[in-house]
Design a protein around this motif. Structure first.
Motif, mmCIF file in Angstrom:
data_model
loop_
_atom_site.group_PDB
_atom_site.id
_atom_site.type_symbol
_atom_site.label_atom_id
_atom_site.label_comp_id
_atom_site.label_asym_id
_atom_site.label_seq_id
_atom_site.Cartn_x
_atom_site.Cartn_y
_atom_site.Cartn_z
ATOM 1 N N LEU A 54 1.096 -2.323 7.904
ATOM 2 C CA LEU A 54 1.140 -3.599 7.185
ATOM 3 C C LEU A 54 2.446 -3.766 6.407
ATOM 4 C CD1 LEU A 54 -2.555 -3.780 5.922
ATOM 5 C CD2 LEU A 54 -1.510 -5.026 7.830
ATOM 6 N N ILE A 55 2.964 -2.675 5.853
ATOM 7 C CA ILE A 55 4.257 -2.763 5.153
ATOM 8 C C ILE A 55 5.367 -3.107 6.141
ATOM 9 C CG2 ILE A 55 6.003 -1.401 3.947
ATOM 10 C CD1 ILE A 55 3.713 0.055 2.530
ATOM 11 N N ALA A 56 5.325 -2.478 7.318
ATOM 12 C CA ALA A 56 6.317 -2.803 8.346
ATOM 13 C C ALA A 56 6.200 -4.262 8.769
ATOM 14 C CB ALA A 56 6.133 -1.881 9.548
ATOM 15 N N LEU A 57 4.965 -4.774 8.825
ATOM 16 C CA LEU A 57 4.767 -6.184 9.167
ATOM 17 C C LEU A 57 5.352 -7.086 8.088
ATOM 18 C CD1 LEU A 57 3.458 -8.467 10.834
ATOM 19 C CD2 LEU A 57 1.342 -8.053 9.549
ATOM 20 N N ALA A 58 5.087 -6.756 6.818
ATOM 21 C CA ALA A 58 5.583 -7.586 5.721
ATOM 22 C C ALA A 58 7.106 -7.573 5.642
ATOM 23 C CB ALA A 58 4.980 -7.112 4.401
ATOM 24 N N ARG A 59 7.714 -6.452 5.975
ATOM 25 C CA ARG A 59 9.169 -6.333 5.903
ATOM 26 C C ARG A 59 9.852 -6.693 7.220
ATOM 27 N NH1 ARG A 59 9.951 -0.643 2.513
ATOM 28 N NH2 ARG A 59 9.009 -1.379 0.547
ATOM 29 N N ARG A 60 9.073 -7.168 8.178
ATOM 30 C CA ARG A 60 9.597 -7.561 9.488
ATOM 31 C C ARG A 60 10.333 -6.404 10.173
ATOM 32 N NH1 ARG A 60 9.287 -12.997 10.311
ATOM 33 N NH2 ARG A 60 8.833 -14.292 8.475
ATOM 34 N N ARG A 61 9.716 -5.230 10.112
ATOM 35 C CA ARG A 61 10.320 -4.058 10.727
ATOM 36 C C ARG A 61 9.519 -3.554 11.926
ATOM 37 N NH1 ARG A 61 12.260 -0.376 5.520
ATOM 38 N NH2 ARG A 61 13.827 -1.857 4.730
ATOM 39 N N LEU A 62 8.563 -4.344 12.376
ATOM 40 C CA LEU A 62 7.809 -3.961 13.562
ATOM 41 C C LEU A 62 8.681 -4.138 14.804
ATOM 42 C CD1 LEU A 62 4.315 -5.569 12.849
ATOM 43 C CD2 LEU A 62 4.887 -3.137 12.830
ATOM 44 N N ARG A 101 1.504 0.298 17.455
ATOM 45 C CA ARG A 101 1.727 0.698 16.064
ATOM 46 C C ARG A 101 0.432 0.581 15.252
ATOM 47 N NH1 ARG A 101 6.103 0.870 12.414
ATOM 48 N NH2 ARG A 101 5.267 1.826 10.521
ATOM 49 N N PHE A 102 -0.414 -0.383 15.602
ATOM 50 C CA PHE A 102 -1.669 -0.591 14.880
ATOM 51 C C PHE A 102 -2.821 0.243 15.448
ATOM 52 C CE2 PHE A 102 0.619 -4.073 13.143
ATOM 53 C CZ PHE A 102 -0.042 -4.478 11.996
ATOM 54 N N LEU A 103 -2.663 0.754 16.665
ATOM 55 C CA LEU A 103 -3.761 1.452 17.333
ATOM 56 C C LEU A 103 -4.275 2.671 16.560
ATOM 57 C CD1 LEU A 103 -5.605 1.630 19.795
ATOM 58 C CD2 LEU A 103 -3.821 2.955 20.950
ATOM 59 N N PRO A 104 -3.416 3.585 16.051
ATOM 60 C CA PRO A 104 -3.941 4.739 15.307
ATOM 61 C C PRO A 104 -4.790 4.344 14.102
ATOM 62 C CG PRO A 104 -1.638 5.078 15.873
ATOM 63 C CD PRO A 104 -1.948 3.650 16.193
ATOM 64 N N ALA A 105 -4.401 3.265 13.426
ATOM 65 C CA ALA A 105 -5.188 2.805 12.282
ATOM 66 C C ALA A 105 -6.575 2.360 12.723
ATOM 67 C CB ALA A 105 -4.463 1.664 11.576
ATOM 68 N N GLY A 106 -6.659 1.727 13.894
ATOM 69 C CA GLY A 106 -7.958 1.306 14.405
ATOM 70 C C GLY A 106 -8.836 2.485 14.775
ATOM 71 N N ILE A 107 -8.250 3.487 15.428
ATOM 72 C CA ILE A 107 -9.021 4.684 15.780
ATOM 73 C C ILE A 107 -9.528 5.370 14.512
ATOM 74 C CG2 ILE A 107 -8.884 6.968 16.834
ATOM 75 C CD1 ILE A 107 -6.855 5.813 18.803
ATOM 76 N N GLY A 108 -8.665 5.481 13.518
ATOM 77 C CA GLY A 108 -9.077 6.088 12.253
ATOM 78 C C GLY A 108 -10.197 5.315 11.585
ATOM 79 N N THR A 109 -10.141 3.985 11.666
ATOM 80 C CA THR A 109 -11.199 3.164 11.082
ATOM 81 C C THR A 109 -12.535 3.436 11.760
ATOM 82 O OG1 THR A 109 -9.595 1.427 10.534
ATOM 83 C CG2 THR A 109 -11.920 0.799 10.597
ATOM 84 N N GLY A 110 -12.517 3.583 13.084
ATOM 85 C CA GLY A 110 -13.746 3.911 13.802
ATOM 86 C C GLY A 110 -14.297 5.264 13.400
#
Length: 237
Positions: A154-162, A172-181
């Protein structure tokens, strides 16, 4: 639920029946309290044509393909063909509180002298452990890593660094989703709502991973709106 051994079909099978404090394993939830000594009774039914030599009775708890506690009790005895034998012994899980808590799949199995499983029976265990047990610490660790993963994305998204590529942003978002599950599966287990199992784990993990992947895919381009070919004007000098 009785699980036969791997004995050949032509020789029959070996079945295990077990109860803890008079409650059959496989019927309802098995409560394991580290503050209380449990009385375990097992019956091995040998339907094969060979003698089954039991050496050890093992009680173990697993989650997410990881074993969080194991108790091996040496109870040597032989079970002749076409007969059954019953043995009882006390179980003192004094250190169980530091190993697990909540609902976990528990397996009771008999092991032979070659350390191979003869037969087993599975159930859901209610472990009266501590939040700071190995399982609890594992869940807290997954929670922290998941939070850091979301924060980084989310920080990378806010700073336009994606990355400029959509698929790379999704990854880039996939590991966060797996962790959430994983956090959802462990939380439901600790709260004694749902025990971890493939039927419970897969929908949560795959669903959360898919949602995070799609979220990353639809995030805006880090450079803002890109000019299309229609808007491009070529200036000749």
């Amino acid at each position: 639920m009785l699980l036969p051994s791997t004995a050949s079909a032509q020789d029959g099978s070996v079945l295990l029946e077990a109860d803890v404090d008079g409650r059959p394993v496989g019927v309802g939830t098995l409560v394991l309290d580290p503050a209380q000594t449990a009385r375990v009774s097992i019956t091995v039914r040998n339907n094969t044509n060979t003698v089954q030599r039991v050496k050890t009775v093992r009680i173990s708890g697993t989650a997410l393909a990881l074993t969080f506690f194991t108790y091996d009790t040496t109870v040597p005895f032989d079970v002749p063909p076409k007969t059954s034998e019953t043995r009882s012994f006390p179980l003192e899980p004094t250190d169980l509180g530091s190993q697990a808590l909540g609902l976990l799949p528990v397996t009771v199995e008999v092991i032979d002298v070659q350390r191979d499983s003869i037969a087993s029976v599975g159930t859901t265990g209610d472990i009266k452990g501590s939040l700071w047990s190995v399982y609890g610490a594992f869940g807290l660790g997954v929670l922290v890593l998941t939070g850091l993963s979301w924060a980084g994305a989310l920080i990378a998204l806010a700073r336009r660094r994606l990355p400029a590529n959509r698929w790379q942003r999704a990854m880039r978002f996939l590991p966060a989703g797996i962790g959430t599950g994983l956090v959802a599966v462990i939380s439901l287990s600790v709260l004694r709502l749902v025990a971890p199992s493939p039927t419970a784990e897969i929908p949560f993990i795959v669903g959360a991973a898919a949602a995070a992947f799609i979220l990353g895919y639809v995030t805006p381009h880090p450079g803002g709106q890109q000019p299309s070919e229609v808007d491009t004007v070529r200036i000749q000098r």
